[in-house]
Design a protein around this motif. Sequence first.
Motif, short mmCIF file in Angstrom:
data_model
loop_
_atom_site.label_atom_id
_atom_site.label_comp_id
_atom_site.label_asym_id
_atom_site.label_seq_id
_atom_site.Cartn_x
_atom_site.Cartn_y
_atom_site.Cartn_z
N VAL A 40 0.84 -1.19 0.00
CA VAL A 40 0.00 0.00 0.00
C VAL A 40 0.88 1.25 0.00
O VAL A 40 1.83 1.34 0.78
CB VAL A 40 -0.93 0.01 1.24
N TYR A 41 0.53 2.19 -0.89
CA TYR A 41 1.25 3.46 -0.98
C TYR A 41 0.29 4.61 -0.71
O TYR A 41 -0.89 4.56 -1.08
CB TYR A 41 1.85 3.64 -2.38
N THR A 42 0.81 5.66 -0.08
CA THR A 42 0.02 6.87 0.15
C THR A 42 -0.16 7.62 -1.17
O THR A 42 0.48 7.27 -2.18
CB THR A 42 0.71 7.81 1.16
N LYS A 43 -0.96 8.66 -1.15
CA LYS A 43 -1.17 9.46 -2.37
C LYS A 43 0.13 10.12 -2.83
O LYS A 43 0.27 10.49 -3.99
CB LYS A 43 -2.26 10.49 -2.17
N ASN A 44 1.11 10.27 -1.93
CA ASN A 44 2.41 10.85 -2.27
C ASN A 44 3.42 9.81 -2.75
O ASN A 44 4.56 10.14 -3.04
CB ASN A 44 2.99 11.59 -1.06
N GLY A 45 3.01 8.54 -2.79
CA GLY A 45 3.89 7.48 -3.27
C GLY A 45 4.76 6.85 -2.19
O GLY A 45 5.63 6.04 -2.50
N ASN A 46 4.55 7.21 -0.93
CA ASN A 46 5.31 6.63 0.17
C ASN A 46 4.63 5.36 0.69
O ASN A 46 3.40 5.25 0.64
CB ASN A 46 5.43 7.63 1.33
N PRO A 47 5.41 4.40 1.22
CA PRO A 47 4.80 3.21 1.81
C PRO A 47 3.87 3.61 2.97
O PRO A 47 4.21 4.48 3.77
CB PRO A 47 5.99 2.40 2.33
N ALA A 48 2.71 2.99 3.02
CA ALA A 48 1.71 3.30 4.06
C ALA A 48 1.84 2.27 5.19
O ALA A 48 1.38 1.15 5.07
CB ALA A 48 0.31 3.28 3.46
N LYS A 49 2.47 2.68 6.28
CA LYS A 49 2.71 1.79 7.43
C LYS A 49 1.48 1.74 8.34
O LYS A 49 0.79 2.74 8.54
CB LYS A 49 3.90 2.32 8.23
#
Length: 115
Positions: A40-49
Motif C-alpha cells: 500500500v502506498y500513500t497518495k504521495n507514493g510513500n509506503p503506508a505503514k
Amino acid sequence: MNLLKSRIFIVIFSVALLGVMSLDVETAYADKNYTTKVTVYTKNGNPAKGRKVSLEFVGGFLGGGFTDNEYTNSDGEASIKHASKGKVKVYVDGNGSSHETTGKAPGEIFVYLKG
C-alpha cells in the motif's frame, strides 16, 4: 400428484442446500495454503505503514468471503494468508477505502490510496 412433486422438490432442495452449507464450513476451516502480498502506498507514493488490509474474494458460483485482517509493515507490505484462489477486491482500513483495487490471489497487488 402435484403435492408429491412439491414434496420431492423440497427434499431435493433441502439436501442440496445442506451440501452447500457443509462445503462452506469445510472451506472456512481449510488450511490457508496461499499467500498474497499487498503493498500500500500513500497518495504521495510513500509506503503506508500500519494500515489494515483484507481481501474479499468475488465472483464464482457461491461468491466469496473475506480474509483475516493484516497490517502493513514499514515498507507498506502486508502478507495475507488464505485458502482460496481467484479475483479479489482489496480493502484498506475497512469498507471506506479511498481506492478501488482488484487483483488476483494468490499473487502480488499494489494499492495506491487516493486520499
